[in-house]
Design an enzyme around this catalytic site. Structure first.
Site, PDB file in Angstrom:
ATOM      1  N   CYS A  54       0.869  -1.176   0.000  1.00 27.35           N
ATOM      2  CA  CYS A  54       0.000   0.000   0.000  1.00 27.35           C
ATOM      3  C   CYS A  54       0.902   1.220   0.000  1.00 27.35           C
ATOM      4  O   CYS A  54       2.136   1.096  -0.009  1.00 27.35           O
ATOM      5  CB  CYS A  54      -0.967   0.003   1.184  1.00 27.35           C
ATOM      6  SG  CYS A  54      -0.161   0.288   2.784  1.00 27.35           S
TER       7      CYS A  54
ATOM      8  N   CYS B  84      12.103  -4.810   6.975  1.00 24.94           N
ATOM      9  CA  CYS B  84      12.623  -6.107   7.382  1.00 24.94           C
ATOM     10  C   CYS B  84      14.150  -6.090   7.266  1.00 24.94           C
ATOM     11  O   CYS B  84      14.697  -5.735   6.224  1.00 24.94           O
ATOM     12  CB  CYS B  84      12.027  -7.208   6.505  1.00 24.94           C
ATOM     13  SG  CYS B  84      12.687  -8.855   6.854  1.00 24.94           S
TER      14      CYS B  84
ATOM     15  N   CYS C 229      15.246  -9.239   4.499  1.00 22.03           N
ATOM     16  CA  CYS C 229      15.026  -9.146   3.045  1.00 22.03           C
ATOM     17  C   CYS C 229      14.749  -7.717   2.597  1.00 22.03           C
ATOM     18  O   CYS C 229      14.559  -7.470   1.406  1.00 22.03           O
ATOM     19  CB  CYS C 229      13.876 -10.065   2.619  1.00 22.03           C
ATOM     20  SG  CYS C 229      12.270  -9.582   3.296  1.00 22.03           S
TER      21      CYS C 229
ATOM     22  N   CYS D 294      42.437  10.626 -12.575  1.00 24.46           N
ATOM     23  CA  CYS D 294      42.770  10.422 -13.982  1.00 24.46           C
ATOM     24  C   CYS D 294      43.257   8.993 -14.140  1.00 24.46           C
ATOM     25  O   CYS D 294      44.259   8.588 -13.518  1.00 24.46           O
ATOM     26  CB  CYS D 294      43.856  11.408 -14.417  1.00 24.46           C
ATOM     27  SG  CYS D 294      44.478  11.090 -16.096  1.00 24.46           S
TER      28      CYS D 294
ATOM     29  N   HIS E  99      43.364  19.744 -15.459  1.00 23.15           N
ATOM     30  CA  HIS E  99      44.382  18.721 -15.724  1.00 23.15           C
ATOM     31  C   HIS E  99      44.230  18.170 -17.141  1.00 23.15           C
ATOM     32  O   HIS E  99      45.227  17.976 -17.853  1.00 23.15           O
ATOM     33  CB  HIS E  99      44.255  17.592 -14.695  1.00 23.15           C
ATOM     34  CG  HIS E  99      45.096  16.391 -15.006  1.00 23.15           C
ATOM     35  ND1 HIS E  99      46.462  16.368 -14.831  1.00 23.15           N
ATOM     36  CD2 HIS E  99      44.754  15.168 -15.510  1.00 23.15           C
ATOM     37  CE1 HIS E  99      46.937  15.185 -15.197  1.00 23.15           C
ATOM     38  NE2 HIS E  99      45.922  14.438 -15.608  1.00 23.15           N
TER      39      HIS E  99
ATOM     40  N   CYS F 273       4.967  11.496 -16.576  1.00 21.36           N
ATOM     41  CA  CYS F 273       3.599  12.008 -16.693  1.00 21.36           C
ATOM     42  C   CYS F 273       2.783  11.175 -17.678  1.00 21.36           C
ATOM     43  O   CYS F 273       1.560  11.086 -17.562  1.00 21.36           O
ATOM     44  CB  CYS F 273       3.602  13.473 -17.109  1.00 21.36           C
ATOM     45  SG  CYS F 273       4.566  13.820 -18.597  1.00 21.36           S
TER      46      CYS F 273
ATOM     47  N   HIS G 245       4.658  17.295 -22.206  1.00 21.28           N
ATOM     48  CA  HIS G 245       4.011  16.941 -20.939  1.00 21.28           C
ATOM     49  C   HIS G 245       2.610  16.378 -21.186  1.00 21.28           C
ATOM     50  O   HIS G 245       1.888  16.862 -22.062  1.00 21.28           O
ATOM     51  CB  HIS G 245       3.918  18.175 -20.043  1.00 21.28           C
ATOM     52  CG  HIS G 245       3.415  17.890 -18.664  1.00 21.28           C
ATOM     53  ND1 HIS G 245       4.073  17.052 -17.791  1.00 21.28           N
ATOM     54  CD2 HIS G 245       2.304  18.322 -18.010  1.00 21.28           C
ATOM     55  CE1 HIS G 245       3.397  16.986 -16.653  1.00 21.28           C
ATOM     56  NE2 HIS G 245       2.322  17.748 -16.758  1.00 21.28           N
TER      57      HIS G 245
END
Length: 794
Positions: free
Chosen positions: A28, A41, A44, A187, A212, A311, A748
């Site tokens: 839920c 838990c 798990c 690097c 650099h 959306c 959208h």
């Protein structure tokens, strides 16, 4: 009293690859923000509520896992003095979780009956710390989706390293050009440590890593704090100016004395920070005069959070779960949750979770963390629910929906139909997609001898073309040089349906009279569904790219009658085409000469042009061109068209009828199923994916080995025919999915749904814009540009 389980052998801190459900319950939408908090838990890492529903207790009784970490979170309140101003620019302020929330934790043991187990005892310190530091499941899924887009490059694959040396540990290392000890980039070519750019979230940086690279031309660097024992890390190629992956990262780090197995991730990755930044984008919804739209709360008025370009998912889910067929199937507030070993990975559980979240009203109330001043008219919107677990299940294994990119809402709808239909529905539960299914009847008639053939195919939607007519413009000499936006003549829904059901000519050789004059083809409804889903296609190719056109489609609120689109079936005296010569009919295919010449003029080879025209029903050049672009990578794209082999493969001996029936049970029409099976070598799983990646492909007109003649009471698969043939067939618009933007893969999506509003005692249109649910205004204008329409039969 001491808990005896704190030293259990099964207690282990979560690994970076494990999902930790520490924000909301897996069954839920109760969460850590509720007064009783969430029990995670410690074995798990399932998240369970401990309120009246007690999903945490149910989990304990089914798994016998005794220890849980209770997490309770409360938001530090913010005050809003006035309605939000219209955003003129994007401003991002650094804000951490500690800045926003107060969090309390407590270890509890179900078996020992203890509510405050000492968190410093046994293995608990490492496990509890691991749970609290781990990415939540939602963010982990988002990060994985974004990371799927990152690939190696020639600079990481062909990296040549200088002589090895031992660099300082992560506690002592600092930038070689300043004193910064965080946001450090190594690097990989020479082992230099340089600080990165200043980043979202308040992370400092002087860009010495980039300096650099400018001095040495060394391209590839790895962010030290992002390295995990699993071998993942932020890797940046300055030569490509892109994030990359390094398949040999472990050996490249070992070259500088870094054992990847001993590393601990201490900083957010670039992807995690990008997601955090994306989710802070927000805008206000106001009327034209600047007043904010009125929020609505209660049962059926719950919003969904935007998970980052989600959306398209939210708008489709809102429309579907507002329908009785989905509510009846998945909303069972009085029933216990379905048994599932891993609720977060179970589609039935997640669909029930979303149904409960959207329909119960349990989570639909103003955001209490925002306080409006006494003089402010602002009413806070709700927080909205985050359907991250369902989104993960829907996208798992799918090339598009597993990513964080914006997607086509109509393609998602078809994908959801497939997933729901394929999932088990134990009696008395029924597949909710049945309400969308109906039968279309196609009629082919030879132009020369008038012989006919009828075929009935089951569908769950129609995709209708929208006629495009541009308005004439009067060009004034004083107009700016900027190209004006095109305007289009409005069309009615009836005109679109007339075009969709209208007769068209196809070039085939008649097996009855051997005429090459061609056929007329027309498709009409044989039955009608309870819910008619219509996709309005408003696209044209602009520079080879499908571009959306804002053609207004006029749709009335009043019911409209579809009786005129009902097929009359085989008529007395009509001569049926012989079925046994189907292969000969296909093998005598003659390409549409006009379309063939157009395609060749565009530079396509003749072999490809013929294949495209054959695959798309020998129609127009535009449709064939779309097919060509979709099949450019086919290994046999330049192989000559073998009509006899394809015709043989399309007969009942070449395509397994059981495979067609399996796909028909998923709501896929016969022509589409046969076409998909032909394209994928008879593999049902691949064929299903092919269908949903080619939503406009209706199947070959000559693929009709399972055709039916006249009106019957069963479908081609021998089951009761979908839909209802009773007249009158009146339909009323119930909901729409609208899109703003030039492409369905950007922009959208929002949903408008016609609903009864209890406070007003009447029906009205309601706008669902992610988590914001408001009484809609300007619906008539939005209906004209909807992308998906849902009509209820009345």
């Amino acid at each position: 009293m001491t808990c005896k389980h704190v030293d259990s052998a099964e207690l282990r801190a979560p690994t970076p690859a494990q999902s930790v459900y520490r924000e909301d319950c897996t069954q839920c939408f109760d969460s850590i923000d509720d007064p009783t908090g969430l029990n995670v838990c410690l074995y798990c890492f399932n998240g369970g509520c401990c309120s009246d529903r007690d999903h945490a207790g149910i989990h304990h009784r089914s798994t016998k896992h005794p220890l849980v970490l209770n997490i309770q979170r409360s938001r530090k309140r913010t005050k809003r003095d006035e309605p939000p101003q219209k955003i003129s620019k994007l401003a991002i302020a650094a804000e951490t979780e500690e800045d926003r929330f107060d969090t309390r934790t407590e270890v509890r043991c179900y078996e020992c009956g203890l509510d405050a187990v000492d968190k410093t005892s046994g293995k608990l310190p490492a496990v509890v710390d691991g749970v609290l530091k781990a990415n939540t499941f939602a963010k982990q899924a988002e990060v994985q989706a974004w990371e799927q887009e990152i690939t190696p490059c020639e600079h990481t694959l062909c990296l040549e390293q200088e002589l090895p040396r031992q660099i300082e540990s992560q506690d002592l290392g600092h930038c070689s050009m300043c004193d910064l000890k965080e946001n450090l980039w190594l690097c990989l070519q020479c082992g230099n440590l340089g600080c990165g750019r200043q980043q979202f979230g308040g992370v400092g940086g002087n860009s010495h890593g980039l300096k650099h690279t400018e001095l040495t031309s060394h391209a590839v660097a790895v962010k030290l704090g992002s390295i995990t024992p699993d071998g993942t890390a932020d890797i940046y190629c300055y030569a490509c100016n892109e994030e990359r992956t390094d398949p040999e990262l472990a050996s490249h780090l070992a070259h500088w004395g870094i054992n990847i197995a001993e590393r601990e991730k201490t900083e957010k990755s670039l992807t995690e920070m990008q997601i955090e930044q994306n989710l802070k984008w927000e805008f206000s919804m106001t009327t034209e005069d600047g007043k904010e739209l009125k929020p609505i709360f209660g049962e059926g008025f719950t919003g969904l959070k935007n998970l980052g370009n989600s959306c398209y998912l939210a708008s489709v889910l809102q429309c579907l779960f507002s329908m009785p067929t989905f509510a009846t199937r998945f909303y069972h507030p009085q029933d216990p949750p379905p048994p599932a070993a891993n609720p977060a990975e179970d589609l039935e559980t997640q669909l029930r979770k979303v149904a409960d979240g959207l329909l119960s009203g349990r989570y639909s109330y103003p955001d209490t963390d925002v306080i409006a001043s006494e003089d402010s008219p602002y009413i806070p919107h709700q927080k909205g629910l985050a359907p991250a677990m369902l989104k993960h299940l829907i996208g798992r294994g799918h090339e598009e929906f597993s990513t964080m990119r914006q997607q086509d809402a109509f393609e998602l709808l078809l994908h959801l139909f497939k997933l729901v239909s394929r999932s088990p529905h134990t009696a008395p539960a029924q597949d909710p997609i049945r309400a969308f299914r109906f039968v279309m009847e196609q009629r082919l008639q030879c132009i020369s001898c008038n012989a006919v053939r009828y075929r009935s195919d089951e569908q769950d939607n129609i995709s209708i073309p929208v006629p495009v007519r541009r308005k004439l413009r009067v060009i004034n000499s004083d107009e700016s040089e900027e190209k004006p936006k095109d305007e289009f003549v409005p069309v009615t829904l009836k005109e679109c349906l007339d075009t969709f059901t209208g007769a068209e000519e196809v070039e085939l050789t008649c097996p009855a009279c051997n005429s090459k004059a061609g056929f007329t083809k027309r498709s009409l409804f044989k039955t009608f569904p309870e819910i008619l889903a219509i996709n309005a296609r408003r696209f044209e190719l602009v520079n080879w790219v499908p571009t959306k056109l804002d053609v207004p489609v006029i749709v009335d609120d009043e019911p409209f009658n579809l009786d005129v689109y009902m097929s009359s079936g085989q008529q007395d005296g009509e001569q049926l085409l012989p079925e046994e010569t189907e292969s000969a009919m296909a093998s005598q295919f003659t390409p549409n000469q006009g379309a063939l010449e157009q395609l060749e003029a565009m530079g396509f080879p003749r072999v490809r042009c013929e294949k495209a025209l054959h695959a798309t029903g020998n129609g127009d050049a535009d449709t064939a061109m779309d097919w060509l672009f979709a099949h450019m990578e086919d290994p046999d794209i330049d192989s000559p068209l073998d009509l006899k082999a394809q015709a043989t493969g399309n007969t009942s001996s070449g395509i397994d009828s059981e495979s067609v029936e399996m796909m028909a049970a998923m709501g896929i029409s016969g022509p589409q199923a046969r076409k998909a099976l032909k394209e994928t070598g008879g593999d049902v799983s691949r064929a299903v994916d092919w269908v949903f990646s080619h939503p406009d492909e209706q199947g070959d007109v000559e693929d009709d080995g399972n055709a039916q003649s006249g009106h019957t009471g069963t479908s081609s698969a021998g089951k009761p025919m979908a839909g209802n043939a009773d007249l009158p067939a009146k339909f009323r618009l119930q909901s729409i999915v609208c899109h703003k933007g030039t492409s369905i893969h950007a922009g959208h999506y929002v949903a408008f749904i016609r609903k009864y509003i209890p406070d007003e005692g009447s029906e009205s249109w309601v706008l669902y814009n992610d988590e914001k649910v408001v009484k809609a205004v300007g619906v008539e204008e939005m209906k004209k540009f909807a992308y998906v329409y849902f009509f209820n039969r009345v």
